[in-house]
Design a protein around this motif. Structure first.
Motif, mmCIF file in Angstrom:
data_model
loop_
_atom_site.group_PDB
_atom_site.id
_atom_site.type_symbol
_atom_site.label_atom_id
_atom_site.label_comp_id
_atom_site.label_asym_id
_atom_site.label_seq_id
_atom_site.Cartn_x
_atom_site.Cartn_y
_atom_site.Cartn_z
ATOM 1 N N SER A 66 0.834 -1.187 0.000
ATOM 2 C CA SER A 66 0.000 0.000 0.000
ATOM 3 C C SER A 66 0.872 1.241 0.000
ATOM 4 C CB SER A 66 -0.926 0.017 1.214
ATOM 5 O OG SER A 66 -0.172 0.108 2.408
ATOM 6 N N ALA A 67 0.260 2.323 -0.384
ATOM 7 C CA ALA A 67 0.914 3.634 -0.328
ATOM 8 C C ALA A 67 0.357 4.378 0.885
ATOM 9 C CB ALA A 67 0.658 4.412 -1.610
ATOM 10 N N VAL A 68 1.266 4.834 1.798
ATOM 11 C CA VAL A 68 0.873 5.479 3.055
ATOM 12 C C VAL A 68 1.224 6.959 2.979
ATOM 13 C CG1 VAL A 68 1.073 5.419 5.563
ATOM 14 C CG2 VAL A 68 1.325 3.319 4.244
ATOM 15 N N THR A 69 0.333 7.797 3.512
ATOM 16 C CA THR A 69 0.589 9.236 3.535
ATOM 17 C C THR A 69 1.759 9.541 4.457
ATOM 18 O OG1 THR A 69 -1.055 9.492 5.284
ATOM 19 C CG2 THR A 69 -1.805 9.814 3.030
ATOM 20 N N LYS A 70 2.616 10.477 4.036
ATOM 21 C CA LYS A 70 3.784 10.836 4.851
ATOM 22 C C LYS A 70 3.401 11.822 5.949
ATOM 23 C CE LYS A 70 6.987 10.159 1.002
ATOM 24 N NZ LYS A 70 8.030 10.787 0.123
ATOM 25 N N ALA A 71 2.505 12.733 5.655
ATOM 26 C CA ALA A 71 2.115 13.728 6.653
ATOM 27 C C ALA A 71 0.943 13.210 7.478
ATOM 28 C CB ALA A 71 1.745 15.034 5.956
ATOM 29 N N VAL A 72 0.840 13.771 8.680
ATOM 30 C CA VAL A 72 -0.257 13.425 9.587
ATOM 31 C C VAL A 72 -1.306 14.526 9.500
ATOM 32 C CG1 VAL A 72 -0.918 12.966 11.971
ATOM 33 C CG2 VAL A 72 1.294 12.178 11.118
ATOM 34 N N ALA A 73 -2.551 14.105 9.316
ATOM 35 C CA ALA A 73 -3.663 15.060 9.227
ATOM 36 C C ALA A 73 -4.302 15.219 10.594
ATOM 37 C CB ALA A 73 -4.688 14.585 8.203
ATOM 38 N N THR A 74 -4.367 16.451 11.108
ATOM 39 C CA THR A 74 -4.967 16.736 12.413
ATOM 40 C C THR A 74 -6.222 17.558 12.195
ATOM 41 O OG1 THR A 74 -2.794 16.732 13.447
ATOM 42 C CG2 THR A 74 -4.586 17.775 14.677
ATOM 43 N N VAL A 75 -7.288 17.114 12.796
ATOM 44 C CA VAL A 75 -8.576 17.805 12.698
ATOM 45 C C VAL A 75 -8.625 18.836 13.822
ATOM 46 C CG1 VAL A 75 -11.067 17.566 12.617
ATOM 47 C CG2 VAL A 75 -9.614 15.734 11.745
ATOM 48 N N GLN A 76 -8.568 20.124 13.475
ATOM 49 C CA GLN A 76 -8.529 21.186 14.469
ATOM 50 C C GLN A 76 -9.887 21.350 15.137
ATOM 51 O OE1 GLN A 76 -5.783 22.685 15.335
ATOM 52 N NE2 GLN A 76 -4.530 21.717 13.721
ATOM 53 N N LYS A 77 -9.810 21.706 16.428
ATOM 54 C CA LYS A 77 -11.018 21.993 17.183
ATOM 55 C C LYS A 77 -11.440 23.428 16.917
ATOM 56 C CE LYS A 77 -10.467 18.814 21.093
ATOM 57 N NZ LYS A 77 -10.373 18.703 22.576
ATOM 58 N N THR A 78 -12.698 23.644 16.913
ATOM 59 C CA THR A 78 -13.250 24.989 16.762
ATOM 60 C C THR A 78 -14.065 25.314 17.988
ATOM 61 O OG1 THR A 78 -15.147 24.097 15.585
ATOM 62 C CG2 THR A 78 -13.283 24.844 14.236
ATOM 63 N N GLY A 79 -14.020 26.587 18.408
ATOM 64 C CA GLY A 79 -14.762 26.983 19.606
ATOM 65 C C GLY A 79 -16.255 26.966 19.375
ATOM 66 N N ILE A 80 -16.893 26.010 19.955
ATOM 67 C CA ILE A 80 -18.344 25.875 19.813
ATOM 68 C C ILE A 80 -18.941 25.810 21.212
ATOM 69 C CG2 ILE A 80 -20.252 24.462 18.974
ATOM 70 C CD1 ILE A 80 -18.428 23.511 16.747
ATOM 71 N N VAL A 81 -19.831 26.712 21.515
ATOM 72 C CA VAL A 81 -20.529 26.724 22.801
ATOM 73 C C VAL A 81 -21.983 26.370 22.546
ATOM 74 C CG1 VAL A 81 -21.185 28.097 24.807
ATOM 75 C CG2 VAL A 81 -18.962 28.463 23.700
ATOM 76 N N TYR A 82 -22.388 25.350 23.233
ATOM 77 C CA TYR A 82 -23.762 24.886 23.031
ATOM 78 C C TYR A 82 -24.697 25.661 23.945
ATOM 79 C CZ TYR A 82 -27.877 21.887 23.069
ATOM 80 O OH TYR A 82 -29.154 21.429 22.997
ATOM 81 N N LYS A 83 -25.668 26.242 23.388
ATOM 82 C CA LYS A 83 -26.681 26.958 24.148
ATOM 83 C C LYS A 83 -28.008 26.256 23.917
ATOM 84 C CE LYS A 83 -24.476 31.500 23.828
ATOM 85 N NZ LYS A 83 -24.619 32.910 23.387
ATOM 86 N N PRO A 84 -28.478 25.595 24.969
ATOM 87 C CA PRO A 84 -29.757 24.911 24.784
ATOM 88 C C PRO A 84 -30.878 25.920 24.577
ATOM 89 C CG PRO A 84 -29.119 24.883 27.084
ATOM 90 C CD PRO A 84 -27.954 25.456 26.342
ATOM 91 N N PRO A 85 -31.845 25.596 23.784
ATOM 92 C CA PRO A 85 -32.957 26.533 23.563
ATOM 93 C C PRO A 85 -33.799 26.706 24.820
ATOM 94 C CG PRO A 85 -33.414 24.420 22.543
ATOM 95 C CD PRO A 85 -32.001 24.349 23.035
ATOM 96 N N GLU A 86 -34.318 27.862 24.947
ATOM 97 C CA GLU A 86 -35.158 28.176 26.098
ATOM 98 C C GLU A 86 -36.619 27.912 25.710
ATOM 99 O OE1 GLU A 86 -34.422 32.135 27.286
ATOM 100 O OE2 GLU A 86 -32.326 31.776 27.866
ATOM 101 N N TYR A 87 -37.269 27.160 26.546
ATOM 102 C CA TYR A 87 -38.679 26.830 26.318
ATOM 103 C C TYR A 87 -39.491 27.362 27.488
ATOM 104 C CZ TYR A 87 -36.799 23.550 22.891
ATOM 105 O OH TYR A 87 -36.126 22.993 21.849
#
Length: 549
Positions: free
Chosen positions: A417-438
């Protein structure tokens, strides 16, 4: 100018001879003569003394148009030519009027003199001429009838094409059965039937099987000699003649066939057989047939190469054996089992492939896998993928991945097989969960009876029950009262409240248990009541029944 006096002589009457009417000469205007000395007048003859004969026709010549009216005592002038011709015009077919006698004119000497003195050069248009009625035209002759043309002869009939799919159906020691299909082209004249002929092998003496044409597509040839080899043909016949014959490709031997040849191909061999190079092939194919069939093998229509492909035949099966497969062994293999004129065939497709090398800028089928650096395990992301680029989804944010690609074909997946040389990192993004108000719904409700109490009548000694239904939030408290007095925990009464249904059971009531019963529901938002009347009756027995007791 005064008219010249004339003398009128009486002519003897003659019966006019019927004669075909002739057109009267056109009257012409007399030119004015030069002045002349007056002649000595003679005694005029009275008009009564010289009547015109009754049989005579009017005079043919009319007086000139410029003649003056007759003097007193003179005879009347002759009528105009138009009036004289009128009676003849009424009946064209009637015989013409008889002519006047030659020695006496109907119009008198004056008419004769006037006629004689008219010059021929005078134009005829100055006085209208009496046209004689046209003679009756002879009937026109009918044109000769045309001779009828002979009908167009129909086009000549065309023979049909040859019968199709002539095959051998059965054979034994004394008969042969054949069958065929109708010709592809029959034509407008239709198909009258078929004739079947046969002749012995290496001869040309054809024998007709059926004296009359047959419309069936099957024929049994009987009374044959065992051991003969016969050529058989079928000809289609119509109004155009005989079609080209359909002939069996090989002569048929008249002999008993115990079991026809039949190849029983295993289910696993009915599809394409894929082998890798270097593998072994050992195919066993059973068959039926008696006497012993003749088995032959071909590869792509050519005989097998016995140096690398081995075949072993028995009475029941045939084995195709290849010790070490190569790419040249790929192809279509056909097996034939034949007993006399009967034959059965089957084919097998063998494909020999090699494992592919690692991907390197060429089109192939690929498998793409991913591996999380935290676990180190490989998971298949794409399979049987044909493009040279791919997008991998379902990755976890914050984790790092590596990828590899395998090439694959029908034989399987490659080992490298052919293997990728670089490592792929999935960056985190700032996400704040705000539950809906009922907004909470307020279900609080004051008690309300949805089913009121009903008046009842009970019998002394028989248990009865009062029922009603109420709703409210929070759940209301239920109280039962008799005559405005709370019943409480009296064992004579049983109070039940379940899911808003309220019941009061009165066990074996007596006459004192009658009255007004009330159910009251109360919570923090209010209260509600319902009431009913209960009457308890005593059973009254008849007098006769009391005496018996």
């Amino acid at each position: 100018m005064p008219a010249k006096p004339v003398l009128i002589k009486k002519a003897p009457s003659k019966k006019a001879v019927p004669k075909k009417a002739a057109p009267a000469p056109a009257p012409e205007t007399k030119p004015a003569p030069a002045p002349a000395p007056e002649p000595i007048p003679e005694e005029p003859v009275p008009a009564e003394a010289t009547p015109a004969p009754a049989e005579a026709a009017p005079a043919e010549a009319a007086p000139t148009t410029d003649a003056a009216p007759p003097a007193e005592g003179e005879a009347a002038p002759a009528p105009p030519a138009e009036a004289a011709a009128a009676p003849a015009a009424e009946d064209v077919t009637a015989p013409a009027a008889p002519e006047a006698p030659a020695d006496a004119a109907a119009a008198g000497p004056a008419a004769e003199d006037a006629t004689a003195e008219v010059p021929a050069e005078a134009p005829a248009a100055e006085a209208p001429a009496a046209e004689a009625p046209p003679a009756e035209a002879p009937p026109a002759e009918a044109p000769p009838a045309e001779e009828p043309k002979p009908p167009t002869p129909p086009p000549p009939a065309v023979p049909t094409s040859e019968p199709l799919n002539l095959t051998l159906e059965d054979v034994n020691d004394s008969s042969i059965t054949i069958k065929w299909r109708p010709p592809e082209t029959i034509g407008d004249s239709g198909l009258d039937g078929y004739t079947v002929d046969y002749c012995k092998d290496q001869t040309t003496d054809w024998v007709v099987v059926n004296e009359k044409l047959t419309e069936a597509n099957r024929m049994v040839i009987n009374d044959l000699t065992k051991g003969d080899s016969l050529h058989i043909r079928v000809v289609a016949v119509n109004a155009g003649g005989c079609s080209p014959p359909a002939v069996l490709p090989e002569p048929v031997k008249v002999t008993e066939i115990v079991a026809r040849p039949k190849i029983r191909m295993p289910r696993s061999l009915r599809s394409r057989i894929v082998k890798q190079t270097g593998e072994q092939i050992n195919l066993v194919i059973p068959f039926n047939g008696k006497p012993k069939p003749l088995v032959t093998w071909t590869k792509d229509g050519e005989p097998l190469d016995t140096k690398s492909i081995n075949v072993r035949n028995s009475d029941k099966d045939s084995i195709l054996f290849i010790r070490t497969t190569e790419r040249d062994h790929s192809g279509k293999y056909e097996m034939s089992v034949k007993v006399e004129s009967f034959e059965d065939k089957a084919s097998i497709i063998i494909q020999v492939v090699e494992l592919p090398g690692p991907p390197h800028q060429h089109e192939a089928c690929y498998t793409v896998q991913k591996s999380d650096r935290k676990t180190g395990e490989w998971f298949t992301a794409l399979e049987h993928y044909h493009r040279l680029s791919a997008t991998i989804s379902d990755l976890i944010m914050g984790n790092s991945y590596i990828f590899r690609v395998f090439a694959e074909n029908k034989c399987g997946r490659g080992n490298e097989s052919a293997v990728t040389k670089a490592v792929a990192t999935v960056q985190k993004t700032g996400i704040v969960y705000k539950p809906p108000e009922y907004q909470e719904h307020d279900f609080s409700e004051a008690p309300k009876f949805t089913a009121p109490l009903s008046d009842r009548a009970a019998t002394v000694g028989y248990t009865t029950k009062l029922l009603c239904a109420v709703r409210g939030s929070p759940r209301p408290k239920i109280e039962w009262m008799k005559n405005q007095m709370i019943i409480g925990d009296d064992p004579k009464f049983r109070q039940i409240s379940n899911l808003g249904v309220c019941s009061l059971e009165i066990r074996k009531p007596c006459s004192f248990d009658g009255g007004i019963y009330t159910c009251r529901a109360r919570n923090s938002h209010g209260e509600a009541t319902v009431a009913c009347k209960l009457e308890v009756k005593q059973v009254i027995l008849p007098v006769a029944d009391k005496g018996k007791k």
